[in-house]
Each structure stands twice: as C-alpha cells, then as structure tokens.
Design an enzyme around this catalytic site. Structure first.
Site, PDB file in Angstrom:
ATOM      1  CB  SER A  54      -0.952  -0.068   1.202  1.00  0.00           C
ATOM      2  OG  SER A  54      -1.925   0.932   1.150  1.00  0.00           O
TER       3      SER A  54
ATOM      4  CG  HIS B 121      -4.336  -1.786  -1.850  1.00  0.00           C
ATOM      5  ND1 HIS B 121      -4.778  -2.529  -0.788  1.00  0.00           N
ATOM      6  CD2 HIS B 121      -3.777  -0.677  -1.298  1.00  0.00           C
ATOM      7  CE1 HIS B 121      -4.501  -1.912   0.339  1.00  0.00           C
ATOM      8  NE2 HIS B 121      -3.893  -0.773   0.053  1.00  0.00           N
TER       9      HIS B 121
END
EC number: 3.4.21.92
Length: 200
Positions: free
Chosen positions: A101, A126
């Site tokens: 992330s 993501h």
C-alpha cells in the site's frame, strides 16, 4: 513480552568514549532511516524531521530508507513522499520484507536507479482505502469524492514513477496486487534486487 528498542554502543565524532544509544539513533548517524511499522502521523513526522535534518547536514550524501511496512495513512504517507521529493539528497529506498500500500508507494518514490529490494521482499499495490461510518449521506458523498481524487493522484504518480500507463495502474490497483522483488523490478516499482549492502 515486548523486546523494546535495542541499544548499541556508539562513539560520538571526536569523542574517545562510547555510549549506549538506541539502534535508530545509531542508524540515523549513518543516514539510515527505517520505516518498520504502519504509516501514521507520528512515524511520518519523525521521518520528515530526520530527512530534513540529514539533508541540511549534507545534501550531497544519500539518505537510505529501509521499508518493511503494511502501509497506512494516505495523508501521513504523502507527507513523507512530499519530503522525499523536496530534499536535495538522493533517497535510496530498500524493501526488506513487505512494502504494501503506502509502503509500496514510498518504495517506488525513491531516486530513480536507487529503488531496491532484497530477494524475498513482497510488494503490494492497491487503491486507497476509505471508511464509511454511520454519517449523513452528504458527508459520505464528500468523503467518496476525496477518496477518488486521492486515488487518481496516487495512480498518476505511480504511473510516472514506474513507467506504466495510468490505465494499467488503475486496473492493477483495483484489488490487492502482490509482486515478488523480481516482478516489482520488471513492473518498474524498483530498479534492482540486491543481496549485499555494497550493491546499494
């Protein structure tokens, strides 16, 4: 039982005596920073302050940022990212373990040619996460617009950092997208997979 922060001996420049300091202070003296937890305001403020200090001390020397992080706060991560771009020092980013992330975003934000990972590292990208609590519909709509704005900004930045198209980044970050160190290199998130400090 928690281990706590280890202490190590350190001799201050010009001193003949060693003293015990925490490991992060010792690493900082060598221009080595470590992001080894979830990204939050506290760790962001600490890393920003350390980067600014090291850059003011000698901007001709690189700063090494080791990353083993599951990600975390987007706003805190963007404070780190903006500072990485602001300082004159080269930022060598090195993934040890997991950069997921916001951790992956910061890994790829290092100086081009100096974004590295150890062989068994995992990188995951993501889209930004957003929470919805029990609030008024208009507040939820405002938050949704902001999340979409941040998502677009992060995807544009990642496309620029990796050389991938915006459309590919948007597709790949729609869900959790895991990569090995070698796959991350081929994707453009990092530049090299290393096995020894001399390679950094």
């Amino acid at each position: 039982m928690p281990i706590g922060t280890p202490s190590v001996p350190y001799r201050l420049p010009g001193s003949q005596f060693e003293r015990w300091v925490d490991i992060y202070t010792r690493l900082g003296a060598e221009r080595i920073l470590f992001l080894g937890q979830e990204v939050n305001d506290g760790i962001a403020n600490s890393l920003v302050a350390q980067m600014l200090y090291l850059d003011s001390e000698d901007s001709s020397k690189p700063i090494y940022l080791y990353i083993n992080s599951p990600g975390g706060s987007v706003t805190a991560g963007l404070a780190i990212y903006d500072t990485m771009k602001y300082v004159k020092s080269d930022l060598v980013t090195i993934c040890v373990g997991l950069a997921a992330s916001m951790g992956a975003f910061l890994l790829s934000a290092g100086t081009k040619g100096k974004r590295l990972a150890l062989p068994h590292s995992r990188i995951m990208i993501h889209q930004p996460l957003g929470g919805t609590a029990q609030r008024q519909a208009s507040d939820i709509e405002i938050e949704a617009r902001e999340i979409l704005r941040i998502k677009e900004m992060l995807n544009k930045s990642m496309a620029e950092m990796t050389g991938q198209t915006y459309e590919k980044i948007e597709k790949d970050t729609d869900r959790d997208y895991f990569l090995s160190a070698e796959e991350a290199k081929n994707y453009g998130l990092i530049d090299r997979v290393i096995t020894h400090p001399s390679e950094s």
